[in-house]
Design a protein around this motif. Structure first.
Motif, PDB file in Angstrom:
ATOM      1  N   SER A 180     -11.143   6.142  -1.686  1.00  0.00           N
ATOM      2  CA  SER A 180     -12.184   7.025  -2.200  1.00  0.00           C
ATOM      3  C   SER A 180     -12.189   8.354  -1.447  1.00  0.00           C
TER       4      SER A 180
ATOM      5  N   ALA B 105      -6.989   7.440 -10.467  1.00  0.00           N
ATOM      6  CA  ALA B 105      -6.870   6.093 -11.043  1.00  0.00           C
ATOM      7  C   ALA B 105      -5.559   5.993 -11.826  1.00  0.00           C
TER       8      ALA B 105
ATOM      9  N   ARG C 146       0.014   7.593 -11.337  1.00  0.00           N
ATOM     10  CA  ARG C 146      -1.144   8.208 -10.686  1.00  0.00           C
ATOM     11  C   ARG C 146      -0.837   9.661 -10.376  1.00  0.00           C
TER      12      ARG C 146
ATOM     13  N   GLY D 159      -3.371  -1.481  -7.654  1.00  0.00           N
ATOM     14  CA  GLY D 159      -4.035  -1.140  -6.408  1.00  0.00           C
ATOM     15  C   GLY D 159      -5.235  -0.236  -6.623  1.00  0.00           C
ATOM     16  N   THR D 160      -5.872   0.102  -5.517  1.00  0.00           N
ATOM     17  CA  THR D 160      -7.095   0.901  -5.535  1.00  0.00           C
ATOM     18  C   THR D 160      -6.906   2.131  -4.671  1.00  0.00           C
ATOM     19  N   PRO D 161      -7.140   3.335  -5.217  1.00  0.00           N
ATOM     20  CA  PRO D 161      -7.026   4.534  -4.396  1.00  0.00           C
ATOM     21  C   PRO D 161      -8.165   4.613  -3.382  1.00  0.00           C
TER      22      PRO D 161
ATOM     23  N   THR E   8      -1.381  -5.242 -11.185  1.00  0.00           N
ATOM     24  CA  THR E   8      -2.339  -4.860 -10.146  1.00  0.00           C
ATOM     25  C   THR E   8      -1.851  -3.585  -9.466  1.00  0.00           C
TER      26      THR E   8
ATOM     27  N   ILE F 164      -3.417   4.326  -1.261  1.00  0.00           N
ATOM     28  CA  ILE F 164      -3.627   3.287  -2.278  1.00  0.00           C
ATOM     29  C   ILE F 164      -3.425   1.947  -1.578  1.00  0.00           C
ATOM     30  N   THR F 165      -4.354   1.024  -1.753  1.00  0.00           N
ATOM     31  CA  THR F 165      -4.245  -0.297  -1.139  1.00  0.00           C
ATOM     32  C   THR F 165      -4.286  -1.374  -2.215  1.00  0.00           C
ATOM     33  N   GLY F 166      -3.852  -2.557  -1.860  1.00  0.00           N
ATOM     34  CA  GLY F 166      -3.941  -3.699  -2.772  1.00  0.00           C
ATOM     35  C   GLY F 166      -2.986  -3.662  -3.943  1.00  0.00           C
TER      36      GLY F 166
ATOM     37  N   LYS G  38       0.849  -1.175   0.000  1.00  0.00           N
ATOM     38  CA  LYS G  38       0.000   0.000   0.000  1.00  0.00           C
ATOM     39  C   LYS G  38       0.892   1.235   0.000  1.00  0.00           C
TER      40      LYS G  38
END
Length: 109
Positions: A53, A39, A82, A49-51, A47, A66-68, A17
């Motif tokens: 929200s 994004a 990003r 990751g996901t920011p 992969t 950012i995780t994952g 992360k």
């Protein structure tokens, strides 16, 4: 505008992360710093990751932005990775205390 580029190869299922925190100084009263990770864009694969929200308001403790993040390559250059950043003037009671004649320094890491 800051950008975050990364290349990471991890054995599955390990994930990383990205975090943000105020590492030195303080954000002036009346200013709200929000770190927002857009994004992932560009030619990268994997992969990324996901920011989080809506972003985060950093303080002295690291907060996830950012995780994952898995095995990934975002690519390099101005259109890969990003975009990170956001600085807001907050119209609240603290905003009335904002002194535009003073200056200061703080760091976000």
């Amino acid at each position: 505008m800051a950008a975050l580029f990364f290349y990471q190869w991890l054995p599955v299922p390990a994930f990383l992360k990205s975090t943000a925190q105020i590492s030195t100084g303080t954000v002036p009263a009346g200013v709200q710093l929000v770190v927002v990770a857009a994004a992932a864009t560009g030619t990268g694969k994997g992969t990324p990751g996901t920011p989080v929200s809506g972003g985060v308001i950093p303080g002295p403790i690291p907060l996830d932005i950012i995780t994952g993040i898995g095995s990934t390559c975002t690519g390099k250059g101005p259109v890969n990775g990003r975009q990170l950043a956001s600085l807001s003037l907050v119209n609240n009671a603290a905003f009335d205390n904002l002194d535009f004649k003073k200056s200061g320094t703080f760091s976000v890491t």
